[in-house]
Design a protein around this motif. Structure first.
Motif, mmCIF file in Angstrom:
data_model
loop_
_atom_site.group_PDB
_atom_site.id
_atom_site.type_symbol
_atom_site.label_atom_id
_atom_site.label_comp_id
_atom_site.label_asym_id
_atom_site.label_seq_id
_atom_site.Cartn_x
_atom_site.Cartn_y
_atom_site.Cartn_z
ATOM 1 N N GLN A 48 53.871 35.963 26.602
ATOM 2 C CA GLN A 48 53.004 36.886 25.885
ATOM 3 C C GLN A 48 52.597 37.999 26.836
ATOM 4 O O GLN A 48 52.695 37.867 28.056
ATOM 5 N N ALA A 49 52.130 39.088 26.266
ATOM 6 C CA ALA A 49 51.665 40.201 27.079
ATOM 7 C C ALA A 49 50.382 39.807 27.791
ATOM 8 O O ALA A 49 49.487 39.207 27.194
ATOM 9 N N ASP A 50 50.317 40.153 29.040
ATOM 10 C CA ASP A 50 49.148 39.818 29.849
ATOM 11 C C ASP A 50 48.068 40.861 29.611
ATOM 12 O O ASP A 50 48.242 42.033 29.925
ATOM 13 N N PRO A 51 46.922 40.477 29.032
ATOM 14 C CA PRO A 51 45.872 41.459 28.760
ATOM 15 C C PRO A 51 45.231 41.999 30.029
ATOM 16 O O PRO A 51 44.519 42.990 29.991
ATOM 17 N N THR A 52 45.476 41.365 31.144
ATOM 18 C CA THR A 52 44.879 41.809 32.408
ATOM 19 C C THR A 52 45.906 42.500 33.291
ATOM 20 O O THR A 52 45.637 42.743 34.465
ATOM 21 N N SER A 53 47.106 42.793 32.755
ATOM 22 C CA SER A 53 48.157 43.356 33.601
ATOM 23 C C SER A 53 47.807 44.726 34.135
ATOM 24 O O SER A 53 48.321 45.149 35.165
ATOM 25 N N SER A 54 46.936 45.436 33.457
ATOM 26 C CA SER A 54 46.559 46.766 33.921
ATOM 27 C C SER A 54 45.465 46.723 34.969
ATOM 28 O O SER A 54 45.039 47.755 35.476
ATOM 29 N N SER A 55 44.999 45.538 35.283
ATOM 30 C CA SER A 55 43.913 45.405 36.248
ATOM 31 C C SER A 55 44.305 44.409 37.326
ATOM 32 O O SER A 55 44.930 43.390 37.047
ATOM 33 N N HIS A 56 43.944 44.736 38.576
ATOM 34 C CA HIS A 56 44.206 43.815 39.681
ATOM 35 C C HIS A 56 42.998 42.914 39.938
ATOM 36 O O HIS A 56 42.934 42.232 40.942
ATOM 37 N N ASN A 57 42.067 42.903 39.008
ATOM 38 C CA ASN A 57 40.846 42.140 39.188
ATOM 39 C C ASN A 57 41.073 40.647 39.116
ATOM 40 O O ASN A 57 40.406 39.881 39.793
ATOM 41 N N VAL A 58 41.963 40.196 38.269
ATOM 42 C CA VAL A 58 42.187 38.769 38.089
ATOM 43 C C VAL A 58 43.152 38.278 39.167
ATOM 44 O O VAL A 58 44.327 38.633 39.168
ATOM 45 N N LEU A 59 42.639 37.474 40.074
ATOM 46 C CA LEU A 59 43.458 36.989 41.196
ATOM 47 C C LEU A 59 44.301 35.789 40.810
ATOM 48 O O LEU A 59 45.399 35.595 41.342
ATOM 49 N N GLY A 60 43.795 34.951 39.926
ATOM 50 C CA GLY A 60 44.526 33.757 39.536
ATOM 51 C C GLY A 60 43.592 32.585 39.330
ATOM 52 O O GLY A 60 42.383 32.751 39.146
ATOM 53 N N VAL A 61 44.154 31.399 39.383
ATOM 54 C CA VAL A 61 43.415 30.155 39.189
ATOM 55 C C VAL A 61 43.065 29.576 40.556
ATOM 56 O O VAL A 61 43.830 29.715 41.518
ATOM 57 N N VAL A 62 41.909 28.935 40.650
ATOM 58 C CA VAL A 62 41.470 28.355 41.929
ATOM 59 C C VAL A 62 42.570 27.496 42.546
ATOM 60 O O VAL A 62 42.848 27.575 43.746
ATOM 61 N N ALA A 63 43.239 26.680 41.742
ATOM 62 C CA ALA A 63 44.245 25.748 42.257
ATOM 63 C C ALA A 63 45.435 26.446 42.890
ATOM 64 O O ALA A 63 46.154 25.842 43.699
ATOM 65 N N THR A 64 45.668 27.710 42.535
ATOM 66 C CA THR A 64 46.855 28.418 43.046
ATOM 67 C C THR A 64 46.541 29.388 44.176
ATOM 68 O O THR A 64 47.460 29.998 44.731
ATOM 69 N N LEU A 65 45.260 29.536 44.549
ATOM 70 C CA LEU A 65 44.888 30.550 45.539
ATOM 71 C C LEU A 65 44.985 30.049 46.973
ATOM 72 O O LEU A 65 44.976 30.849 47.910
ATOM 73 N N GLY A 66 45.063 28.754 47.161
ATOM 74 C CA GLY A 66 45.136 28.216 48.512
ATOM 75 C C GLY A 66 46.032 27.000 48.581
ATOM 76 O O GLY A 66 46.351 26.378 47.558
ATOM 77 N N LYS A 67 46.456 26.659 49.799
ATOM 78 C CA LYS A 67 47.284 25.484 50.039
ATOM 79 C C LYS A 67 46.634 24.643 51.137
ATOM 80 O O LYS A 67 45.768 25.127 51.875
ATOM 81 N N VAL A 68 47.071 23.398 51.248
ATOM 82 C CA VAL A 68 46.546 22.503 52.277
ATOM 83 C C VAL A 68 47.711 21.878 53.032
ATOM 84 O O VAL A 68 48.873 22.155 52.742
ATOM 85 N N SER A 69 47.386 21.025 54.005
ATOM 86 C CA SER A 69 48.416 20.537 54.932
ATOM 87 C C SER A 69 49.181 19.331 54.433
ATOM 88 O O SER A 69 50.308 19.100 54.858
#
Length: 425
Positions: A145-166
């Protein structure tokens, strides 16, 4: 008969009286003075001997006391140095990754699963298809589907996808600590991103025709699980020097002797690893994701090797703690032990570039060698200190015995102490 004018021969009797001559008198007088002077000189000699012996013992005690102070200062410096090296080793361990509970080497299957871990995280997110996180992942990775936030860089993503661990174990523990709702939360830079996700109608209710609600989120109320970075209170403090990941220089828990509690591995907020894209993401005030989002989520959550270590360190835990064998202490003091419920949404496991791993291991080895050498120096100083303290006690007892033995003589022949010259400060 003698006439009145004649003197009686009394002088004849007087001449027969033995009267010491002037020479004898003077001689006796001198002998008396010599005896008196001899006693006085003997007393003075004894007094001087007492003063000399007392002064000698005092000086020896003073020198031993100065040696004690010197070794104590060296020991204090060496302990501070060891504590500093411990802190650096702890920080370096965070960079290398938390140690595995099992000493067995990683299998090929584990290594392969780590490479697919990020993809698995996204797949698990998309299974929550009615959540905002699931919808955003579908739009981003499937393009359904079309991303309603595609025109904005404000939405970084989901907490689970923003960082990694060892490793998997740490991923499970940290994800469980945050909970599913937080792991599924969307993260925006500013309020504009939040407004793009949810639009209200004229009556002030969320519109079902726009934003994420219009794409399938079937909530009839204000959407939950959205975090705005600019509304968070960021960490204010120093960062670890020369650290490309900009980890926070948080004050480590310390025992009264200056050491960290046994088993302390570091802070959870510093165990999150960012890819370059997320590492370079900054708010308008110049704050990164670590000091805003993850500092808010974890604060000063401590990580320990085992549950036993964590319980021993309870007096030093203020914002919760976890142990690698599965125990959790939350901020409100609630304990969680044993096998916890397995979460499907977890942080992805990162892999090290080989050159970084080799360089980091070299630095870790140097730090451990420095600590070992410094520890040996500390042990020598402690041995020297014990020896000097023993000599001090021996000399102190000798001084006490000397004063006790000389006190009767000192009372019979009081000695006026020579006033010491004050030393200008």
């Amino acid at each position: 008969m003698f006439s009145p004018n004649q003197q009686m021969p009394v002088h004849a009797k007087l001449l027969n009286v033995q009267v010491p001559s002037a020479i004898n008198y003077v001689g006796q007088n001198d002998s008396s003075h010599v005896a008196t002077d001899g006693v006085a000189n003997s007393a003075l000699s004894q007094a001087e001997s007492l003063v000399y012996s007392s002064k000698k013992l005092e000086n020896e005690l003073l020198m031993l006391g100065q040696n004690i102070k010197h070794h104590e200062e060296n020991i204090k410096y060496l302990k501070t140095r060891i504590n500093s090296l411990d802190d650096q080793i702890t920080d370096m361990q965070v960079t290398l990754g938390t140690p595995r509970i099992s000493s067995a080497p990683m299998t090929e299957d584990e290594d392969f699963s780590h490479k697919r871990d990020e993809q698995a995280t996204v797949e698990h997110l998309m299974q929550h298809e009615k959540s905002a996180a699931g919808i955003v992942c579908q739009m981003k990775y499937l393009g359904t589907q079309a991303d309603p936030t595609s025109s904005s860089h404000n939405v970084l993503g989901v907490v689970a996808t923003l960082g990694k661990v060892s490793d998997d174990n740490l991923s499970r523990l940290l994800s469980e600590y945050l909970g599913l709702d937080t792991m599924l939360a969307l993260v925006c830079m500013t309020n504009d991103g939040v407004e793009a996700l949810e639009t209200n109608d004229k009556e002030g209710f969320p519109s079902k025709s726009f934003g994420l609600h219009g794409l399938g989120a079937s909530t009839g109320r204000t959407m939950d699980g959205v975090i705005c970075l600019e509304n968070l209170r960021p960490y204010v403090g120093e960062f670890m020097p020369d650290d490309p990941q900009r980890r926070l220089a948080l004050l480590k828990p310390k025992l009264p002797n200056g050491e960290s509690p046994a088993g302390f591995l570091g802070f959870a907020v510093n165990m999150i690893h960012f890819d370059n894209a997320h590492l370079n993401t900054l708010t308008t005030d110049g704050h990164g994701i670590r000091e805003t989002l993850f500092y808010t989520l974890f604060s000063k959550l401590q990580v320990y090797r085992t549950r036993a270590h964590m319980l021993q360190a309870l007096p030093f835990i203020s914002d919760g703690a976890i142990s690698l064998d599965g125990a959790i202490i939350r901020r409100n003091g609630v304990f969680g032990f044993g096998n916890q419920e397995e979460m499907d949404v977890k942080f992805a496991v990162r892999s090290y570039p080989p050159e970084n791993l080799v360089e980091t291991e070299k630095q870790m080895k140097k730090l451990k060698q420095k600590k070992e050498t410094t520890t040996e120096d500390l042990q020598r100083e402690e041995a020297f200190l014990a020896h000097v303290k023993y000599n001090f006690e021996v000399k102190k007892q000798e001084f006490v015995r000397f004063m006790a033995q000389s006190s009767p003589y000192a009372m019979q022949y009081p000695i006026q102490a020579t006033p010491r010259r004050s030393t200008p400060r």
